[in-house]
Design an enzyme around this catalytic site. Structure first.
Site, short mmCIF file in Angstrom:
data_model
loop_
_atom_site.label_atom_id
_atom_site.label_comp_id
_atom_site.label_asym_id
_atom_site.label_seq_id
_atom_site.Cartn_x
_atom_site.Cartn_y
_atom_site.Cartn_z
N HIS A 209 34.54 39.57 41.76
CA HIS A 209 33.49 40.67 41.41
C HIS A 209 31.86 40.68 41.60
CE1 HIS A 209 32.41 36.91 38.54
NE2 HIS A 209 31.61 37.49 38.35
C1 UD1 Z 1 28.55 40.22 34.85
C2 UD1 Z 1 27.24 39.21 34.94
C3 UD1 Z 1 27.79 38.26 36.26
C4 UD1 Z 1 29.08 37.35 35.45
C5 UD1 Z 1 30.81 39.01 35.22
C6 UD1 Z 1 31.38 37.87 34.68
C7 UD1 Z 1 24.98 40.31 34.82
C8 UD1 Z 1 23.58 40.58 35.72
N1 UD1 Z 1 25.85 40.32 35.67
O1 UD1 Z 1 28.92 40.79 35.57
O2 UD1 Z 1 26.87 37.97 36.15
O3 UD1 Z 1 29.36 37.00 36.35
O4 UD1 Z 1 29.75 39.12 34.21
O5 UD1 Z 1 32.24 38.51 34.53
O6 UD1 Z 1 25.19 40.48 33.99
N2 UD1 Z 1 33.35 47.01 33.28
C9 UD1 Z 1 33.96 47.71 32.05
N3 UD1 Z 1 34.96 47.12 31.15
C10 UD1 Z 1 34.24 46.02 30.80
C11 UD1 Z 1 32.70 45.62 31.70
C12 UD1 Z 1 32.81 45.76 32.83
O7 UD1 Z 1 34.84 48.01 32.94
O8 UD1 Z 1 34.24 45.25 29.41
C13 UD1 Z 1 32.98 47.89 34.39
C14 UD1 Z 1 31.79 49.05 33.77
O9 UD1 Z 1 32.30 49.54 35.42
C15 UD1 Z 1 30.39 48.12 34.61
C16 UD1 Z 1 31.32 46.79 35.69
O10 UD1 Z 1 32.64 46.87 35.65
O11 UD1 Z 1 29.78 49.59 35.04
C17 UD1 Z 1 30.12 46.01 35.68
O12 UD1 Z 1 29.95 45.24 34.57
P1 UD1 Z 1 28.48 44.59 34.35
O13 UD1 Z 1 28.56 43.64 32.60
O14 UD1 Z 1 27.49 45.03 34.61
O15 UD1 Z 1 28.65 43.31 35.47
P2 UD1 Z 1 29.21 42.63 35.71
O16 UD1 Z 1 30.12 42.39 37.57
O17 UD1 Z 1 30.89 42.42 34.61
N1 UDP Z 2 39.28 34.21 33.79
C1 UDP Z 2 40.35 34.74 32.74
N2 UDP Z 2 40.94 35.73 33.21
C2 UDP Z 2 41.40 36.13 34.87
C3 UDP Z 2 39.62 36.06 35.71
C4 UDP Z 2 39.06 34.53 35.05
O1 UDP Z 2 40.60 33.46 31.86
O2 UDP Z 2 41.71 37.01 34.88
C5 UDP Z 2 38.29 33.06 33.28
C6 UDP Z 2 38.45 31.48 33.81
O3 UDP Z 2 38.87 30.52 34.67
C7 UDP Z 2 36.82 32.08 34.31
C8 UDP Z 2 35.96 32.52 33.14
O4 UDP Z 2 36.87 34.07 33.34
O5 UDP Z 2 36.33 30.57 33.09
C9 UDP Z 2 35.21 33.07 35.42
O6 UDP Z 2 34.57 34.78 35.19
P1 UDP Z 2 33.76 35.75 35.84
O7 UDP Z 2 34.35 34.98 37.28
O8 UDP Z 2 34.21 36.32 35.34
O9 UDP Z 2 32.22 35.37 35.68
P2 UDP Z 2 31.36 33.85 36.54
O10 UDP Z 2 32.50 32.67 36.47
O11 UDP Z 2 31.69 34.26 37.90
O12 UDP Z 2 30.13 33.65 35.74
#
Ligand code: UD1
Ligand code: UDP
Length: 440
Positions: A209
């Protein structure tokens, strides 16, 4: 004492859950504020259920948006809540926009900030996460640091060792506690039950992601080229909503989804995901948390990045950085799949993230700071003393603490002849080169 916890995304819920539990068990007042950055139930609500923590007291529903918009809205919402609640300390976790917003707002209100998972550095300022974690560290009063290596990053930036508390990572607490529950229960998620995973061999769990991968068509296409070749594997890919969106926009989703060995499923709950990860032959990921969980679960990991703020996993031997290059991914994946000795060495890498008691150590330290009045952030009313920065080779039998007491000093860095060391109170420093501030 009152502790406010700010969280907003899936990994923050997972990694703060052990601390929220620990605070509840001690009857300390706490409020939990959700920024609403993640809002799909598969990215948020399901984790409160799986990790058995109460729903947040506040949700400010910022939703998705640009960094500035999301962070600005969060700051406004967080300020309102903190002014009402007036906590003694605000906890933020990791490196998301919630961490940036929460730490900035609290610091400006003169509320102590505790940064959980402090000190990580990828040294890559193009990552939003690197900016967030650095700013949060600047704003913090207490640092809960997963490893000595991360503590050294903070010392190198000039932070006082006094506020650096090495706790391990709370992800280990969450993993240990919930894996046993997951094993007893088995898979529950519908999408996984359909895959009949109990009978499957050669599972490769894939998550990605990271903006620098999934928002870049060239990089994501190159990763997909590697996935297409791994036909002996059952690739289970719980897809992050960001990734689903961009793959669809790039026109890459359908082809991937139609491949027999690739199973794209919606993001899955924590218990199912832990079970899936633990049954995997290989984890392919750009996630931060998953790099930590892989080494905790003894599963080899290939990280789809060119750098990591978790270098301990690489030096321990459990994780290899493969970037997004098709050939490098395949070369390393095939080595793990075909060379048992190589795979075993990766599986047996020592977990650098502690014993699973990070939450306890964190709350112990907060109580200790509270009892000593160190959470009161007030303008100073004593005139500053000047100090001289010095470096010496220690030639007497003395510990860090005894040296500091005697010299009215604060030690920054220690070099033992081989490498930098963290200056723990009881460390004997004879023969070491030290840098320190000597108060006049
Ligand atoms: C965010 C964090 C990242 C973290 C990740 C965990 C920041 C800058 N980034 O990235 O560090 O690793 O979360 O997963 O804070 N969206 C949905 N539903 C949701 C959430 C998001 O559809 O519930 C979609 C939207 O289109 C959104 C995109 O995902 O624009 C990105 O979501 P966003 O929360 O901005 O960043 P993440 O990539 O999730
Ligand atoms: N995770 C989960 N379900 C999924 C994918 C990830 O429970 O389908 C959990 C995983 O075990 C880990 C956390 O989500 O603890 C990681 O989150 P993510 O990769 O979104 O964010 P990051 O750690 O890169 O910030």
């Amino acid at each position: 004492m009152k502790i406010a916890t700010i969280l907003g995304t899936r990994p923050e819920i997972i990694k703060m859950a052990p601390i929220i539990d620990e605070i509840s068990s001690r009857s300390i007042d706490q409020v939990v504020l959700h920024t609403g950055q993640h809002y799909d139930k598969e990215m948020s609500d399901n984790f409160f259920r799986d990790l058995e923590i109460p729903a947040p007291d506040y949700n400010i529903h910022v939703g998705s948006g640009s960094h500035a918009k999301q962070t600005g809205l969060m700051m406004q919402g967080i300020e309102d809540v903190l002014l009402d609640e007036n906590p003694d300390i605000v906890l933020v976790q990791g490196d998301t926009n919630a961490v940036l917003a929460g730490a900035l707002v609290a610091a400006k209100l003169h509320i102590a900030v505790g940064h959980v998972e402090a000190g990580l550095r990828s040294f890559d300022m193009t990552m939003p996460e690197e900016i967030n974690r650095r700013v949060a560290d600047v704003c913090s009063a207490m640092y809960f640091i997963p490893t000595e290596e991360s503590a050294l990053n903070l010392l190198a930036e000039g932070y006082s060792r006094k506020n650096l508390i090495i706790t391990g990572n709370t992800v280990v607490d969450a993993c240990f506690r919930h894996l046993e529950i997951a094993k007893k229960r088995g898979f529950e998620e519908e999408s996984l039950a359909d895959l009949n995973i109990e009978d499957m061999n050669n599972i490769l769990t894939l998550t990605m992601h990271r903006a620098e991968n999934v928002d870049d068509k060239r990089r994501v296409a190159s990763i997909i080229e590697a996935l297409k070749e791994l036909t002996d594997m059952n690739i289970i890919f719980p897809i992050h909503p960001r990734t689903k969106n961009t793959l669809q926009n790039f026109g890459l989703f359908d082809e991937l989804n139609n491949m027999d060995h690739i199973h794209i499923v919606k993001p899955i709950g924590y218990l199912d995901f832990l079970l899936l990860s633990s049954k995997s032959t290989l984890i392919l990921t750009d996630s931060g948390g998953l790099q930590e969980e892989a080494i905790t679960l003894n599963v080899p990991a290939l990280t789809l990045r060119y750098n990591t703020e978790r270098p301990e996993t690489v030096t321990a031997g459990g994780n290899i950085l493969v970037g997004s290059d098709r050939d490098v991914i395949l070369e390393n994946a095939n080595k793990i799949l075909n060379d048992d000795e190589f795979a075993d060495r990766m599986k047996n890498a020592e977990n650098p993230y502690g014993q699973g008691n990070a939450a306890k150590l964190t709350v112990d330290a907060i109580e200790d700071y509270y009892n000593r009045g160190l959470l009161n952030i007030e303008a100073p009313d004593d005139i500053m003393t000047s100090f001289t920065r010095k470096m010496v080779l220690v030639d007497e039998d003395i510990t860090v603490k005894d040296f500091e007491d005697r010299e009215n000093a604060l030690i920054h860095m220690l070099f033992d002849g081989q490498k930098m060391r963290f200056p723990k109170d009881d460390l004997k420093i004879k023969g070491m080169m030290i840098t320190y501030d000597a108060r006049e």
